[in-house]
Design a protein around this motif. Sequence first.
Motif, PDB file in Angstrom:
ATOM      1  N   TRP A  87      27.312   5.072   5.069  1.00 52.68           N
ATOM      2  CA  TRP A  87      26.805   6.437   5.208  1.00 52.68           C
ATOM      3  C   TRP A  87      27.760   7.240   6.093  1.00 52.68           C
ATOM      4  O   TRP A  87      28.270   6.738   7.093  1.00 52.68           O
ATOM      5  N   SER A  95      21.558  16.191   6.176  1.00 52.95           N
ATOM      6  CA  SER A  95      21.508  14.928   5.434  1.00 52.95           C
ATOM      7  C   SER A  95      22.865  14.243   5.496  1.00 52.95           C
ATOM      8  O   SER A  95      23.869  14.854   5.850  1.00 52.95           O
ATOM      9  N   ASN A  97      25.430  11.283   3.298  1.00 53.34           N
ATOM     10  CA  ASN A  97      25.672  10.830   1.925  1.00 53.34           C
ATOM     11  C   ASN A  97      26.530   9.566   1.902  1.00 53.34           C
ATOM     12  O   ASN A  97      27.170   9.206   2.893  1.00 53.34           O
ATOM     13  N   THR A 119      21.803   7.653  -2.567  1.00 48.61           N
ATOM     14  CA  THR A 119      23.106   8.134  -2.102  1.00 48.61           C
ATOM     15  C   THR A 119      22.968   9.299  -1.118  1.00 48.61           C
ATOM     16  O   THR A 119      23.971   9.766  -0.588  1.00 48.61           O
ATOM     17  N   THR A 120      21.742   9.753  -0.875  1.00 48.34           N
ATOM     18  CA  THR A 120      21.491  10.849   0.076  1.00 48.34           C
ATOM     19  C   THR A 120      20.221  10.548   0.862  1.00 48.34           C
ATOM     20  O   THR A 120      19.223  10.090   0.290  1.00 48.34           O
TER      21      THR A 120
END
Length: 200
Positions: A87, A95, A97, A119-120
């Motif tokens: 990450w 956020s 990603n 993925t987020t």
Amino acid sequence: MSLNLNKCFITLFVVLILSQVLPLSTSASNTRTLSRLKSRTTQNSSARVISTPKKPPLMSRSEQAKAKSKENQYRACTASVWICSEWNSCSGDPSQNRTCELKKGVISCDNPLAAKPLTTRACFYPKLSDAAYWLRLHQKIIDAGKELTRQGPDAKPCLRALSLIEDEYLDAYNNWLITGDDAGLYQAQADFNATPSVCF
């Protein structure tokens, strides 16, 4: 005398005739018997013949690959077929990603996108008051370790146990900073409170 000679000749003649006829009849009888036995054996052997199943023809490599693919298309995919990066840091963003790709050489499975990892995710920013609370817990663990060290060699078992609790706390604190999950911190706090301040 002549009568007796005639009888002898007749007897010899009969014996000669019989000696020629009997072997022929016996041989013919034996031949017929052997013929019957041979026909019975042939009938029995034909009745006992069992048809063996034929082996299926060998498949070529391309045919084997197609069959394997057909079997695997119904196998459910899992997240293990994906490989993901770390990450990225939040750095004030709402956020963070990461990227995920299918592993190379993975056998095809059913709907791999359904098993794709996230993925987020939202960034967590702890409150300063919460951070100060958990940092005070760490200071308590350090102070308890210093006290156990002063108690001498007999306190080594308790000191080792306290060291494990500190490792547990650090992992939980780092996880809390990233995800906001404080369950591990509360568990580390409970384990610390259960540790005796004096070790005998």
